[in-house]
Scaffold this motif. Sequence first.
Motif, PDB file in Angstrom:
ATOM      1  N   VAL A   1     -38.934  29.503   1.887  1.00 44.78           N
ATOM      2  CA  VAL A   1     -38.464  30.503   0.934  1.00 44.78           C
ATOM      3  C   VAL A   1     -37.139  31.242   1.350  1.00 44.78           C
ATOM      4  O   VAL A   1     -36.499  31.763   0.750  1.00 44.78           O
ATOM      5  CB  VAL A   1     -39.843  31.377   0.638  1.00 44.78           C
TER       6      VAL A   1
ATOM      7  N   VAL B   1     -33.452  31.824  -0.084  1.00 45.71           N
ATOM      8  CA  VAL B   1     -33.188  32.857  -0.443  1.00 45.71           C
ATOM      9  C   VAL B   1     -31.581  33.186   0.312  1.00 45.71           C
ATOM     10  O   VAL B   1     -30.714  33.581  -0.276  1.00 45.71           O
ATOM     11  CB  VAL B   1     -34.082  34.053  -0.223  1.00 45.71           C
TER      12      VAL B   1
ATOM     13  N   MET C   1     -46.063  23.357  -1.393  1.00 47.31           N
ATOM     14  CA  MET C   1     -45.885  24.902  -1.600  1.00 47.31           C
ATOM     15  C   MET C   1     -44.467  24.942  -1.074  1.00 47.31           C
ATOM     16  O   MET C   1     -43.665  25.841  -1.413  1.00 47.31           O
ATOM     17  CB  MET C   1     -46.885  25.656  -0.900  1.00 47.31           C
ATOM     18  N   ALA C   2     -44.312  24.506   0.397  1.00 44.06           N
ATOM     19  CA  ALA C   2     -42.841  24.331   0.891  1.00 44.06           C
ATOM     20  C   ALA C   2     -41.704  23.986   0.052  1.00 44.06           C
ATOM     21  O   ALA C   2     -40.808  24.694  -0.067  1.00 44.06           O
ATOM     22  CB  ALA C   2     -43.056  23.614   2.114  1.00 44.06           C
TER      23      ALA C   2
ATOM     24  N   GLY D   1     -41.141  26.527  -2.564  1.00 41.38           N
ATOM     25  CA  GLY D   1     -40.597  27.723  -1.781  1.00 41.38           C
ATOM     26  C   GLY D   1     -39.114  27.326  -1.767  1.00 41.38           C
ATOM     27  O   GLY D   1     -38.362  28.438  -2.054  1.00 41.38           O
ATOM     28  N   LEU D   2     -38.665  26.470  -1.501  1.00 37.23           N
ATOM     29  CA  LEU D   2     -37.328  26.301  -1.187  1.00 37.23           C
ATOM     30  C   LEU D   2     -36.890  26.065  -2.705  1.00 37.23           C
ATOM     31  O   LEU D   2     -35.649  26.827  -2.760  1.00 37.23           O
ATOM     32  CB  LEU D   2     -37.162  24.557  -0.280  1.00 37.23           C
TER      33      LEU D   2
ATOM     34  N   GLY E   1     -36.329  29.599  -3.542  1.00 36.22           N
ATOM     35  CA  GLY E   1     -35.254  30.291  -2.838  1.00 36.22           C
ATOM     36  C   GLY E   1     -33.948  29.990  -3.392  1.00 36.22           C
ATOM     37  O   GLY E   1     -32.902  30.823  -3.602  1.00 36.22           O
ATOM     38  N   CYS E   2     -33.924  28.765  -3.773  1.00 34.40           N
ATOM     39  CA  CYS E   2     -32.499  28.225  -4.158  1.00 34.40           C
ATOM     40  C   CYS E   2     -32.053  28.482  -5.649  1.00 34.40           C
ATOM     41  O   CYS E   2     -31.111  27.796  -6.093  1.00 34.40           O
ATOM     42  CB  CYS E   2     -32.470  26.900  -3.797  1.00 34.40           C
TER      43      CYS E   2
ATOM     44  N   LYS F   1     -30.805  30.175  -7.553  1.00 36.44           N
ATOM     45  CA  LYS F   1     -29.560  30.403  -8.124  1.00 36.44           C
ATOM     46  C   LYS F   1     -28.443  29.646  -7.857  1.00 36.44           C
ATOM     47  O   LYS F   1     -27.423  29.703  -8.148  1.00 36.44           O
ATOM     48  CB  LYS F   1     -29.102  32.149  -7.526  1.00 36.44           C
ATOM     49  N   ILE F   2     -28.696  28.683  -7.034  1.00 40.24           N
ATOM     50  CA  ILE F   2     -27.812  27.647  -6.390  1.00 40.24           C
ATOM     51  C   ILE F   2     -27.342  26.643  -7.563  1.00 40.24           C
ATOM     52  O   ILE F   2     -28.282  26.316  -8.300  1.00 40.24           O
ATOM     53  CB  ILE F   2     -28.239  26.973  -5.115  1.00 40.24           C
TER      54      ILE F   2
ATOM     55  N   TYR G   1     -19.615  40.417   1.271  1.00 36.84           N
ATOM     56  CA  TYR G   1     -21.259  40.115   1.299  1.00 36.84           C
ATOM     57  C   TYR G   1     -21.817  39.632   0.088  1.00 36.84           C
ATOM     58  O   TYR G   1     -22.687  38.781  -0.174  1.00 36.84           O
ATOM     59  CB  TYR G   1     -21.946  41.479   1.819  1.00 36.84           C
ATOM     60  N   ASN G   2     -21.171  40.146  -1.144  1.00 34.87           N
ATOM     61  CA  ASN G   2     -21.477  39.879  -2.527  1.00 34.87           C
ATOM     62  C   ASN G   2     -20.545  39.225  -3.205  1.00 34.87           C
ATOM     63  O   ASN G   2     -19.131  39.435  -3.048  1.00 34.87           O
ATOM     64  CB  ASN G   2     -21.847  40.895  -3.157  1.00 34.87           C
TER      65      ASN G   2
ATOM     66  N   LYS H   1     -17.062  35.088  -2.521  1.00 32.96           N
ATOM     67  CA  LYS H   1     -18.229  35.558  -1.764  1.00 32.96           C
ATOM     68  C   LYS H   1     -18.175  34.800  -0.425  1.00 32.96           C
ATOM     69  O   LYS H   1     -17.815  33.493  -0.219  1.00 32.96           O
ATOM     70  CB  LYS H   1     -19.462  35.437  -2.398  1.00 32.96           C
ATOM     71  N   GLY H   2     -18.515  35.640   0.536  1.00 32.01           N
ATOM     72  CA  GLY H   2     -18.637  34.621   1.924  1.00 32.01           C
ATOM     73  C   GLY H   2     -17.120  34.555   2.522  1.00 32.01           C
ATOM     74  O   GLY H   2     -17.234  34.024   3.477  1.00 32.01           O
TER      75      GLY H   2
END
Lengths: 583, 184, 296
Positions: free
Chosen positions: A18, A22, C13-14, C17-18, C21-22, C24-25, C187-188, C208-209
């Motif tokens: 996670v 993120v 779950m892993a 989770g990924l 997390g992703c 928005k990619i 950063y944003n 960004k970045g």
Amino acid sequence: MFRALFCIGLALLVPGLVAMGVSLCGGPVEWFTDTQTFWGVPISLFVFWIGLAHAGTLISAAFLVLNVKMDRRTALLAEMSTLCSLAVAVCMPLMHLGVIANFYMVAPFWDARGNISNVRSPLVWDFCCIAVYGVLSLLFFVSHFCMNPLKDDLPTVAVARAWIKKVRRPMAWILFPLVLWVHSVVSLDFASTFVPEWQGAFFPLYFIAGAIFSGLALVNFLLTFENYRVRVLEKLTLVCSWFMCAFWVWNFIINGNFCVSAFVFAGVLPQLLFVEWVRENRYACVSLWLSILLGMLLERVYLVSPTMETFGWIDLGLVAFGAGMFLVTFYGLRRLLQKGIEDDELLMGDVDTVGEALDSEFEAASRKYFLPLSTPEYRILRLPVLCGILVAILFSIWTFNANDQVNIELRLVNVFPLFGPIIALVAALILTSRALWTVSRKSVRWVVVSLLVAFAGACGAFYAGGSSVPEKASAETSSQLLDNVSVVNVVWDSRCATCHGIDGKFNKKFVREFYPVPQTLSLDRLDSIGEDSLVQVILQGRVNMNSYEGRISEGMARNLVMYMRILAERDSARASSAGEDEE
Amino acid sequence: MKYFAVTVLGAIFAFLLADFMLAQPSSPQSTSLQASLSDAGGNATAIAFKHALHGDSIGLDCAHCHTGAKTAAHAYMPSKSDCIDCHRLPLTENPGIETLDSALSVAPSEPWVKKSMLPDHVQFHHGVHTVAGVSCDECHGNYKSDSYGGEKFDMRTCLACHRGETDASRNFKRAATYCAACHR
Amino acid sequence: MDRREFIKVCSVMAAAGLLYGCRKIPFVGKASSDESLSRAIPALKDFEDEVEKAMARGGKNLDLVKVPMPSILNASDADLQNRFGMAIDLDACNGCGKCIMACIVENNIPLVTEEEREKDRFMHWIKMRGDAPFMCAHCGDAPCEKVCPTGAANHTPDGLSAMMYKRCAGSRFCGANCPEKARKFNYNDAEELGLLRKFNAEVPVRGKGVMEKCSMCLQRLQNDRLRFKAEHPFNEWRGRNVKTACAEACPRNAIIFGNWLDPESPLVKAAKHRELFAPRSIAKFDPSVVYMRGRR
């Protein structure tokens, strides 16, 4: 037991992934980054994991070089831990990048545009060293499984296996300096900057000592779960802890930096090994090794970002990701190789030195004392290393040329850090690739071939470079330009010259065929009409002439009239000089 | 040996294939899409522009319509009124001219659609290149035959010329190759 | 639950989770394009407020040491005619901060989020350091360029330390290696967060970045150079018509832009009889932007 560890790893991996997701999507803003250095937790984790990655192969190679006997199981576990922590370590700097998609630009490879990475940068050295280190560790690890003769071998395969067994020690000779080299280069990332905390010639030493220390702790940790103890490693760990303490004190005296938690966890607590009860108790041992790892992690974090006070959630998640991924890959791999590690009698009781080699001549040779330049290892290594040096020289010549193209001034010092990995890679490939190839199974061969082809494809894609996508689609018309252009002849050439000609006479090709011949713009005529009415003609149009109102400002129209006069004067001057010539 | 050959050839092939696929210029498109007169709604009509009819044969050069081609950063496209400057009289005996005139009369004031392919971070100045002796057809090779989109405008092509790697007979000077000369 | 099941659950779950997390990619699902249409564009006032806040935070005073006048760049491709630079007149500057605002408007510098503001991570290329503006000094021997792995940070023959945003991988090594921390990191994605206002179409927006910093108004120099070369192909361009945005905006004429190698340049005229200074940490890197004080 191993399954439990695997499950712990999986459990850690869930929050870890996670956090990874993120931070992949959010970028560096998600984790802690030092305001002074812009670097943060991933870099600390990278340094930490790359340190762990150095220990395994280092131990195994160094012991082989120094002729210290270590059983194969320890060596295998150590090297496996190297590979797994390398996999974790590689994720970290990738994630650290602001624009992850551009990571390949760090490789010292040129593209069709002639762009090449800046070989002066320690990050480029890093990239190469770690890539080479990964490949060589893999070769070294794989050679464990290819060296023991099987009953139904073909003669060629048997020869190849014997060869692999023979070159393991020369390989160790290559790996031993390479490991030190790689970690020195990683430390140069820091030592070569202008950040006061990171400067100092002692930095590479300090880094290597830290890497070995944490790596030893990890190997000890893994061995404890195997119900195993290797006294040499424990002793070495203790010695390393003293070294580290000395370094920390030194750093405190020189720079005034001191990380208390690291000192307690990794400096003070390991001294408990002197107590026999602790030494003998498995749980106590495990917690000791863990405390060293924790201490070294904290020390690395402190080192990279001294201003960090607390871990955020994502930072913790990344730590969990590292630990989880390591445990999962390590115990997954271990399960796959269980046959080799536990059941196979050959591997289990074997001692990982060439001393017990089948080749009795070789055995005798390894017992004798040799001058450095007449050892059998040196004889084997001589040619491959020379080839490596040749490749390194060719590479540096090429890099110097390529960098000259992009106006980067290189010095030999800038390329030198790449020599170690290049020589090592070439030498190791020359030594082992053929024998490994002969030994390997058909399926493995195809995997290797397709990986190489895919790699070449990736290189080709990189070489071509993506085409840049235009960011704007504009339909610009000339009228926009005419508002801005200050140069009157541009306007004349584009608007008037179609009929009136660039030289102020008329455009014969166009006018004769399609239009009535326009008025000649002779000086007399211009004077007789007068500027104001000429401007009016331009703006309002006349007979066959269009109105330019809206397209040309009045000022510009006046300029045009002046320009007409200039052209006419030039024309009459030319006519008179032509007339003089005739006379 | 077999594997070795397969690997080497496969690797070379993969490298070249990837390079070829990615560096491939877009294929030339027919005139009717790219440079045809659009009607009031912005849709292309059937009347294609022919550079051959508007060029040397009537004594015009590029800058007559593409105003900035020789002096400014952008070449620009002519507006409708620029066309009408000449097209106010029927210009040929070809009966098709009537269709053209009627199409012109309903065309929007800016009838040519040309997308600028230059990304934001790249600077290209037509004028500087003309002054340096680069003629239009060095880059816009096919303009006379009215096929567009086949030109290779990439950094590779730019740099080959800037580094003096192109044909020596054309006698181009070496030009700036530092990044900030063209990028910002 | 037996172990097998536990492992299965954990793996699922892993993976979830990924994915979470992703989310928005792009390939998982990009924010819809309607959003981009209604993207907020901050008002000029917001930028002014932010400049005020940045100035209120202040910065460490500059620790100045004397330096000689910058001369020809020490590089093999150095331009013998031009080396652009600036001199900041500490006697004239009163620290009004107008230059910061001018720089923002010229270079499309975005706002930062609230959290970034608290961490003092403003994007402003100019920072007020003890009543004197500080920006990238465009060192002739810049430490940031040496460590950039991709070559995105590089010098121009005429003395600018340029930044090629498209080549930047965001390793931030340059930022770590700049002794005075003149570099700013995106950063944003300011455009997505509605923190960007595109004042100047000439300057591309940084993604960004990517690292950025004072470019010495590169776009003005480029435009002038190209225009000049098209109009006067046989003359040497000296950049005499150019002025940076901050120099233009300074009400007391304390920032002077010019060409160190051109005796006609206002910069050389102004700096000739003054004592020149540079921050101690970068004085040895041959900075092109220097400070002047007193008379010699």
